[in-house]
Each structure stands twice: as structure tokens, then as C-alpha cells.
Design a protein around this motif. Structure first.
Motif, PDB file in Angstrom:
ATOM      1  N   THR A 106     -69.397  26.412  37.458  1.00 30.88           N
ATOM      2  CA  THR A 106     -68.489  27.190  36.619  1.00 30.88           C
ATOM      3  C   THR A 106     -68.914  28.660  36.577  1.00 30.88           C
ATOM      4  O   THR A 106     -69.981  29.040  37.077  1.00 30.88           O
ATOM      5  CB  THR A 106     -68.493  26.635  35.189  1.00 30.88           C
ATOM      6  OG1 THR A 106     -69.810  26.815  34.626  1.00 30.88           O
ATOM      7  CG2 THR A 106     -68.147  25.147  35.176  1.00 30.88           C
ATOM      8  N   LEU A 107     -68.078  29.475  35.933  1.00 31.45           N
ATOM      9  CA  LEU A 107     -68.401  30.892  35.768  1.00 31.45           C
ATOM     10  C   LEU A 107     -69.688  31.057  34.981  1.00 31.45           C
ATOM     11  O   LEU A 107     -70.567  31.855  35.364  1.00 31.45           O
ATOM     12  CB  LEU A 107     -67.250  31.617  35.063  1.00 31.45           C
ATOM     13  CG  LEU A 107     -67.504  33.083  34.682  1.00 31.45           C
ATOM     14  CD1 LEU A 107     -67.786  33.931  35.911  1.00 31.45           C
ATOM     15  CD2 LEU A 107     -66.320  33.641  33.892  1.00 31.45           C
ATOM     16  N   LEU A 108     -69.837  30.322  33.877  1.00 31.58           N
ATOM     17  CA  LEU A 108     -71.050  30.421  33.068  1.00 31.58           C
ATOM     18  C   LEU A 108     -72.282  30.051  33.884  1.00 31.58           C
ATOM     19  O   LEU A 108     -73.316  30.731  33.818  1.00 31.58           O
ATOM     20  CB  LEU A 108     -70.940  29.501  31.845  1.00 31.58           C
ATOM     21  CG  LEU A 108     -72.198  29.398  30.969  1.00 31.58           C
ATOM     22  CD1 LEU A 108     -72.550  30.763  30.391  1.00 31.58           C
ATOM     23  CD2 LEU A 108     -71.992  28.364  29.857  1.00 31.58           C
ATOM     24  N   GLN A 109     -72.184  28.989  34.662  1.00 31.61           N
ATOM     25  CA  GLN A 109     -73.316  28.568  35.479  1.00 31.61           C
ATOM     26  C   GLN A 109     -73.612  29.589  36.576  1.00 31.61           C
ATOM     27  O   GLN A 109     -74.770  29.830  36.924  1.00 31.61           O
ATOM     28  CB  GLN A 109     -73.043  27.187  36.073  1.00 31.61           C
ATOM     29  CG  GLN A 109     -73.043  26.085  35.024  1.00 31.61           C
ATOM     30  CD  GLN A 109     -72.485  24.767  35.526  1.00 31.61           C
ATOM     31  OE1 GLN A 109     -71.850  24.717  36.593  1.00 31.61           O
ATOM     32  NE2 GLN A 109     -72.698  23.704  34.776  1.00 31.61           N
TER      33      GLN A 109
ATOM     34  N   ILE B 208     -78.503  35.702  36.739  1.00 24.24           N
ATOM     35  CA  ILE B 208     -79.461  36.245  35.775  1.00 24.24           C
ATOM     36  C   ILE B 208     -80.794  35.526  35.889  1.00 24.24           C
ATOM     37  O   ILE B 208     -81.869  36.136  35.825  1.00 24.24           O
ATOM     38  CB  ILE B 208     -78.902  36.129  34.339  1.00 24.24           C
ATOM     39  CG1 ILE B 208     -77.676  37.030  34.173  1.00 24.24           C
ATOM     40  CG2 ILE B 208     -79.973  36.510  33.314  1.00 24.24           C
ATOM     41  CD1 ILE B 208     -77.020  36.933  32.810  1.00 24.24           C
ATOM     42  N   GLY B 209     -80.733  34.210  36.080  1.00 19.69           N
ATOM     43  CA  GLY B 209     -81.955  33.419  36.170  1.00 19.69           C
ATOM     44  C   GLY B 209     -82.825  33.803  37.345  1.00 19.69           C
ATOM     45  O   GLY B 209     -84.057  33.713  37.275  1.00 19.69           O
ATOM     46  N   ILE B 210     -82.201  34.238  38.452  1.00 21.79           N
ATOM     47  CA  ILE B 210     -82.965  34.656  39.623  1.00 21.79           C
ATOM     48  C   ILE B 210     -83.470  36.090  39.464  1.00 21.79           C
ATOM     49  O   ILE B 210     -84.623  36.400  39.772  1.00 21.79           O
ATOM     50  CB  ILE B 210     -82.115  34.522  40.895  1.00 21.79           C
ATOM     51  CG1 ILE B 210     -81.799  33.038  41.173  1.00 21.79           C
ATOM     52  CG2 ILE B 210     -82.845  35.111  42.103  1.00 21.79           C
ATOM     53  CD1 ILE B 210     -80.820  32.816  42.307  1.00 21.79           C
ATOM     54  N   ILE B 211     -82.609  36.984  38.966  1.00 19.59           N
ATOM     55  CA  ILE B 211     -83.014  38.392  38.841  1.00 19.59           C
ATOM     56  C   ILE B 211     -84.145  38.545  37.827  1.00 19.59           C
ATOM     57  O   ILE B 211     -85.179  39.157  38.110  1.00 19.59           O
ATOM     58  CB  ILE B 211     -81.818  39.269  38.420  1.00 19.59           C
ATOM     59  CG1 ILE B 211     -80.748  39.300  39.508  1.00 19.59           C
ATOM     60  CG2 ILE B 211     -82.294  40.697  38.136  1.00 19.59           C
ATOM     61  CD1 ILE B 211     -79.513  40.084  39.124  1.00 19.59           C
ATOM     62  N   ILE B 212     -83.950  37.982  36.636  1.00 24.22           N
ATOM     63  CA  ILE B 212     -84.966  38.118  35.588  1.00 24.22           C
ATOM     64  C   ILE B 212     -86.011  37.039  35.819  1.00 24.22           C
ATOM     65  O   ILE B 212     -85.917  35.932  35.299  1.00 24.22           O
ATOM     66  CB  ILE B 212     -84.351  38.000  34.178  1.00 24.22           C
ATOM     67  CG1 ILE B 212     -83.258  39.054  33.976  1.00 24.22           C
ATOM     68  CG2 ILE B 212     -85.436  38.187  33.111  1.00 24.22           C
ATOM     69  CD1 ILE B 212     -82.578  38.996  32.641  1.00 24.22           C
ATOM     70  N   GLY B 213     -86.987  37.370  36.627  1.00 28.87           N
ATOM     71  CA  GLY B 213     -88.075  36.444  36.887  1.00 28.87           C
ATOM     72  C   GLY B 213     -89.294  36.860  36.084  1.00 28.87           C
ATOM     73  O   GLY B 213     -89.250  36.948  34.861  1.00 28.87           O
ATOM     74  N   SER B 214     -90.359  37.178  36.782  1.00 24.98           N
ATOM     75  CA  SER B 214     -91.586  37.569  36.077  1.00 24.98           C
ATOM     76  C   SER B 214     -91.671  39.081  35.863  1.00 24.98           C
ATOM     77  O   SER B 214     -92.435  39.545  35.016  1.00 24.98           O
ATOM     78  CB  SER B 214     -92.806  37.117  36.879  1.00 24.98           C
ATOM     79  OG  SER B 214     -92.814  37.741  38.157  1.00 24.98           O
ATOM     80  N   GLY B 215     -90.902  39.865  36.627  1.00 28.59           N
ATOM     81  CA  GLY B 215     -91.095  41.309  36.657  1.00 28.59           C
ATOM     82  C   GLY B 215     -91.040  41.994  35.309  1.00 28.59           C
ATOM     83  O   GLY B 215     -91.954  42.730  34.934  1.00 28.59           O
TER      84      GLY B 215
ATOM     85  N   GLN C 282     -80.317  25.512  34.885  1.00 29.60           N
ATOM     86  CA  GLN C 282     -80.389  26.961  35.043  1.00 29.60           C
ATOM     87  C   GLN C 282     -79.841  27.675  33.820  1.00 29.60           C
ATOM     88  O   GLN C 282     -80.367  28.716  33.411  1.00 29.60           O
ATOM     89  CB  GLN C 282     -79.614  27.385  36.305  1.00 29.60           C
ATOM     90  CG  GLN C 282     -79.824  28.819  36.709  1.00 29.60           C
ATOM     91  CD  GLN C 282     -81.198  29.059  37.310  1.00 29.60           C
ATOM     92  OE1 GLN C 282     -81.995  28.143  37.454  1.00 29.60           O
ATOM     93  NE2 GLN C 282     -81.490  30.301  37.651  1.00 29.60           N
ATOM     94  N   VAL C 283     -78.791  27.122  33.219  1.00 34.65           N
ATOM     95  CA  VAL C 283     -78.236  27.712  31.998  1.00 34.65           C
ATOM     96  C   VAL C 283     -79.265  27.675  30.876  1.00 34.65           C
ATOM     97  O   VAL C 283     -79.478  28.668  30.165  1.00 34.65           O
ATOM     98  CB  VAL C 283     -76.950  26.965  31.581  1.00 34.65           C
ATOM     99  CG1 VAL C 283     -76.470  27.470  30.219  1.00 34.65           C
ATOM    100  CG2 VAL C 283     -75.850  27.146  32.621  1.00 34.65           C
TER     101      VAL C 283
ATOM    102  N   ARG D 171     -61.960  34.657  41.793  1.00 38.57           N
ATOM    103  CA  ARG D 171     -62.058  35.237  40.450  1.00 38.57           C
ATOM    104  C   ARG D 171     -63.493  35.208  39.929  1.00 38.57           C
ATOM    105  O   ARG D 171     -64.010  36.215  39.428  1.00 38.57           O
ATOM    106  CB  ARG D 171     -61.166  34.458  39.486  1.00 38.57           C
ATOM    107  CG  ARG D 171     -61.369  34.824  38.013  1.00 38.57           C
ATOM    108  CD  ARG D 171     -60.549  33.928  37.104  1.00 38.57           C
ATOM    109  NE  ARG D 171     -60.775  34.221  35.702  1.00 38.57           N
ATOM    110  CZ  ARG D 171     -61.732  33.682  34.957  1.00 38.57           C
ATOM    111  NH1 ARG D 171     -62.579  32.811  35.515  1.00 38.57           N
ATOM    112  NH2 ARG D 171     -61.865  34.007  33.690  1.00 38.57           N
ATOM    113  N   ASN D 172     -64.136  34.057  40.054  1.00 35.90           N
ATOM    114  CA  ASN D 172     -65.404  33.854  39.363  1.00 35.90           C
ATOM    115  C   ASN D 172     -66.595  34.524  40.052  1.00 35.90           C
ATOM    116  O   ASN D 172     -67.564  34.881  39.385  1.00 35.90           O
ATOM    117  CB  ASN D 172     -65.678  32.357  39.206  1.00 35.90           C
ATOM    118  CG  ASN D 172     -64.782  31.722  38.155  1.00 35.90           C
ATOM    119  OD1 ASN D 172     -64.198  32.417  37.336  1.00 35.90           O
ATOM    120  ND2 ASN D 172     -64.652  30.413  38.187  1.00 35.90           N
TER     121      ASN D 172
END
Length: 486
Positions: free
Chosen positions: A25-28, A34-41, A171-172, A244-245
Motif C-alpha cells: 500500500t501507499l503507507l507501506q 523512510i525506513g531505509i533512508i533513516i538508518g543509523s546516520g 517495516q511500518v 499514483r502511489n
């Protein structure tokens, strides 16, 4: 359990179409990016920019510039994803623009440099911070770190092999956890600022280093802090309503990440001085030590959860890239197959697991991460150049999103500059990466271009493929002879 053809008699039949389902889905999708970008950095070392530009004000400017640049690149990927709605992302875009060989090189770079290195490093960071509260005054023992790292990657790969929905839902949850951790940092930091702790923001541009070298290297640091926005494009065929998504998920995700990064940096500076930030091995942990008291132990756990999201999202996305590459004939046939029951690309996930475990044995994982960075910048340069070339090559291609042509051209030149800068700053790492690409050329010639292999060799290849199919219960997508089983 044996494979049966349609029409076989004497067995209970279950009919099921063997394909990857549209169920993200769009939320997922937003959670995956976001889950990949915001890692440990942002938790561990958001100081690379500050170190090079030497001032709080200029570091904030560079965070914004890097965020805008990555958002524009992500929008270019959104145009490509909407125009070429196939899983495989950049690999398929390069294949459509420049043909077979450049696409294989892109695939090979992801296979050796980007995917397993990133996952291996993230697993080691995860395990380090997970057990850090047990060893508050010293470094955790390496055998324990490596064992936990191996366990977490095995667990996450198992989840991805079992059920796509489970992986996406997890992931959510993980993304929500890391945003809660950042919200905690932001609220505490803003409370300190509200109480008048604003000394770090006085004369914030004093002593700034405006030299080309300092700005270029600080941009390089920020560029990688935002990386990961391209991974949802690998899952386009599983995304509900991708036209769209996909662009919507990219826009929402990048807006959230830029906002969170900026406010988090302000919050850090409300509690820590620039000198304390630069001296800290993990800024969020130092922040917690000064503000959370007995709850300091919670921050390393939250960092570990944050990194876990990066691992899960990368495994979910990259397995589809390798699956598509095998489907196009660039990787061994078993990697193009799907488990008949779970409808997941099980062989590709297992390959990622094996490579990641091998990479974890490296004594200098951050050396490999620098090679990964070189590989990503190289691929990005080719993709953006390919986008501009497709405008000329296929002007009538349906483009639900159409950006000004100057944008991908300009971004491609900037990415090329980053590649050149990497070669200059890290000649050994980039040289080794180029050597691995050279090995890929040999693999391409032997594996892809050599069509008429001797019967003895082809027979062994077919035998291995058959054994893997039986062991993993995998078949090619939409194979009409393998959609039933007893």
C-alpha cells in the motif's frame, strides 16, 4: 510433495497463480522509503557536514541543499517508475535507455557492492547498539557482535521469504519506532532551546569554510545520509496503483525525512555543543546520557531498531532487483523463480543472505561501505543520463509525470562530479570497485553472451537448476505447467 501438470488425476488439486502480488500500500511504500533512508546516520554520526563546513549555520544550509538534491533525484525516479512500471528500478531504466550490457553492469554493482555491503554493515551496527547497554564502558566483544548480526539477517530474510505482507507490515512498525525515537530527541532538544539554551546558534555562520573542497566533501556526506529513496522502484510490480502511489510515496517520504533531519540537528545543538557533537562516536547516545538519566539504555535499543528497518527494506527491495535481472537472463535461472506456496522470490533472498554473511566477515566493513557509495553514485549518473536519452530516443513514451529535461541532465552532471570526487578522495576503494566491475564484464561475456555452451556444461547447469527447484519448491512466474501441486 511433487509437481503436477494441469489435468493430472488422482490427487487433490490446489490452483494458485504463481506471481508476485500487488499488495504493498501507499503507507507501506512510505514506510519502506523512510525506513531505509533513516538508518543509523542521524543517530550515530550526523556530523560529517558540520566537520567540513565548520559552522552550525552553514551545516544547516548544506542539510537543506542535500535534501533538495536528493528529492529532485527521487522525482526523476518517480517519472521513470511511472513511465516504466516494472520491478527492477534503475536496472530496467538503464536497459531501456542504453541496452543490455550497461544494465548488467548496474545489476552487478548492486549485486556485489550496494546490497550485501549495506546489509552487512547495518547488521553489525544493529548488533553493536543492541548489546551496548550490557557493555556501557567498553566496546562489545566482536564474536558476540557478529553472532547477533548473523542472527538478525537470518531472521529478517526468513520473514521476507515467508510473507511479503509480514515484511511490509514490520517495516511500518519499525519506521514508527524510529520516528518515535527522533520525536523524543526533538522534543527534549526543543525544551532545552525553550529554556534559553541557544548559545550554539549565536553567530551561527562565524568561521564557515566556503571553499569548494569543503562544500563538495560536506555535500558528499549529506548525499549519503539521504540515500535509499530509490528502493521502492524495485517493487513497482507489487505496489498497488504504482502510477499514483510511487511518486506520492517518494514525495511524502522525502518531505518527512528532510523535515526530521533538520529539526533533529537543531535539537542536538540545543543540548550538545558543536565540539561535543564532533567528539561523540554516537551523537544520539551522548544526547541521551545528558538528558535521559537512568533511561539512557533505551537510546541504543532504538538505534538498533532503526537500523533493523534499513536491513529489512533493503532485503525486500533488492531481492526484486535480482529476481528481475535473472528473469531478463542476466543472472542464473533459479534466481528468477518464485516459491509456489509463499509467492516470494526465495532464491534471490537466499543469495542476499549468503553474500551478506560473507561480507560480515570483513575486518573493515566501513572500507566496503565507501566502495558501496562509489557504486551508487556511478549507477545514479547512468540512470539520470538514461532518462535524458529516453526523451530523445522515445519521445512518445507515455509519461504520467514529466519533469523539465534540464533537471535529469543537471543532476547527472552533479552525480558524475561525485563519482570523480570519490576517485580523488578514495582512490584505493574506488579502484577496487572498478576492478570488481571488470570482473563483471567477464561474467557477462561467459554467462550472458556465450549462448551455445557445450552440452556437458549446459547439462550440469540444468541439473543444478532442477535440484534448486525441488529443494525450494520454486518455479518461474506464470509457468502454466507448475501452477498446481499435490
Amino acid at each position: 510433495m511433487g509437481f503436477c501438470k494441469k489435468g493430472d488425476k488422482g490427487s487433490a488439486q490446489i490452483t494458485k497463480k504463481v506471481e508476485l502480488k500487488k499488495q504493498i500500500t501507499l503507507l507501506q511504500g512510505v514506510a519502506i522509503i523512510i525506513g531505509i533512508i533513516i538508518g543509523s546516520g542521524i543517530f550515530v554520526s550526523p556530523v560529517g557536514i558540520l566537520f567540513h563546513v565548520r559552522s552550525v549555520g552553514m551545516s544547516m544550509v548544506m542539510w537543506v541543499i542535500c535534501g533538495i538534491y536528493n528529492t529532485l533525484c527521487a522525482l526523476c525516479y518517480a517519472e521513470l517508475g511511472a513511465s516504466i512500471p516494472q520491478s527492477g528500478g534503475e536496472y530496467m531504466y538503464i536497459k531501456k535507455a542504453f541496452g543490455d550490457f550497461p544494465a548488467f553492469i548496474c545489476l552487478w554493482i548492486n549485486f556485489l557492492l550496494i546490497c550485501p555491503v549495506g546489509i552487512a554493515a547495518a547488521c553489525l551496527i544493529f548488533s553493536t547498539y543492541l548489546i551496548k547497554p550490557i557493555f556501557p564502558d567498553c566496546d562489545p566483544p566482536q564474536p558476540a557482535v557478529r553472532l547477533i548480526a548473523a542472527v538478525i539477517i537470518c531472521f529478517l530474510i526468513a520473514i521476507n521469504m515467508r510473507n511479503v505482507k509480514w515484511a511490509a507490515k514490520m517495516q511500518v512498525v519499525i519506521t514508527a519506532s524510529k520516528l518515535i525515537a527522533l520525536a523524543l530527541i526533538i522534543v527534549i532538544g526543543l525544551l532545552y532551546i525553550g529554556r534559553g539554551e541557544i548559545d550554539n546558534f549565536q553567530n551561527s555562520f562565524d568561521d564557515s569554510d566556503y571553499s569548494v573542497g569543503a562544500l563538495a566533501i560536506s555535500f558528499y556526506s549529506g548525499f549519503w545520509a539521504y540515500s535509499g529513496w530509490s528502493y521502492l522502484n524495485f517493487l513497482t510490480e507489487e505496489l498497488i496503483n504504482p502510477n499514483r502511489n510511487l511518486p506520492l510515496a517518494i514525495i511524502i517520504s522525502m518531505s518527512v525525512v528532510i523535515t526530521v533531519y533538520l529539526i533533529a540537528n537543531v535539537a542536538y545543538l540545543g543540548v550538545l555543543t558543536p565540539i561535543e557533537m564532533l567528539a561523540s562516536p554516537a551523537v544520539a547516545v551522548t544526547f541521551a546520557e545528558k538528558t535521559l538519566g537512568v533511561m539512557t539504555w533505551a537510546m541504543p535499543i532504538l538505534i538498533a531498531l532503526s537500523v533493523c528497518g534499513m536491513i529489512n527494506g533493503t532485503a525486500l527491495s533488492m531481492s526484486r532487483l535480482f529476481w528481475v535481472g535473472a528473469r531478463e537472463g542476466h543472472f542464473p535461472a533459479p534466481m528468477s523463480m518464485i516459491n509456489m506456496k509463499q509467492l516470494t522470490p526465495m532464491p534471490s533472498l537466499l543469495v542476499i543472505l549468503i553474500l551478506s554473511l560473507l561480507m560480515q566477515s570483513s575486518n573493515d566493513i566501513f572500507y566496503l561501505i565507501e566502495m558501496e557509495g562509489f557504486g551508487f553514485a556511478s549507477v545514479l549518473t547512468i540512470v539520470l543520463a538514461g532518462q535524458a536519452w529516453l526523451r530523445y530516443k522515445q519521445p512518445n513514451l507515455k509519461r504520467p509525470i514529466k519533469l523539465p529535461i534540464v533537471l535529469p541532465i543537471l543532476l547527472s552532471l552533479v552525480s558524475l562530479f561525485i563519482v570523480v570526487l570519490t576517485v580523488y578522495q578514495k582512490p584505493h576503494e574506488s579502484g577496487l570497485a572498478i576492478g570488481l566491475v571488470g570482473i563483471g564484464v567477464i561474467v557477462y561475456v561467459v554467462g550472458c553472451r556465450w549462448k551455445n555452451k557445450p552440452k556437458a556444461i549446459q547439462g550440469k547447469i540444468d541439473w543444478v537448476t532442477n535440484v534448486i527447484q525441488k529443494l525450494l519448491l520454486v518455479v518461474p512466474q506464470d509457468d502454466p505447467d507448475a501452477v498446481n501441486w499435490d
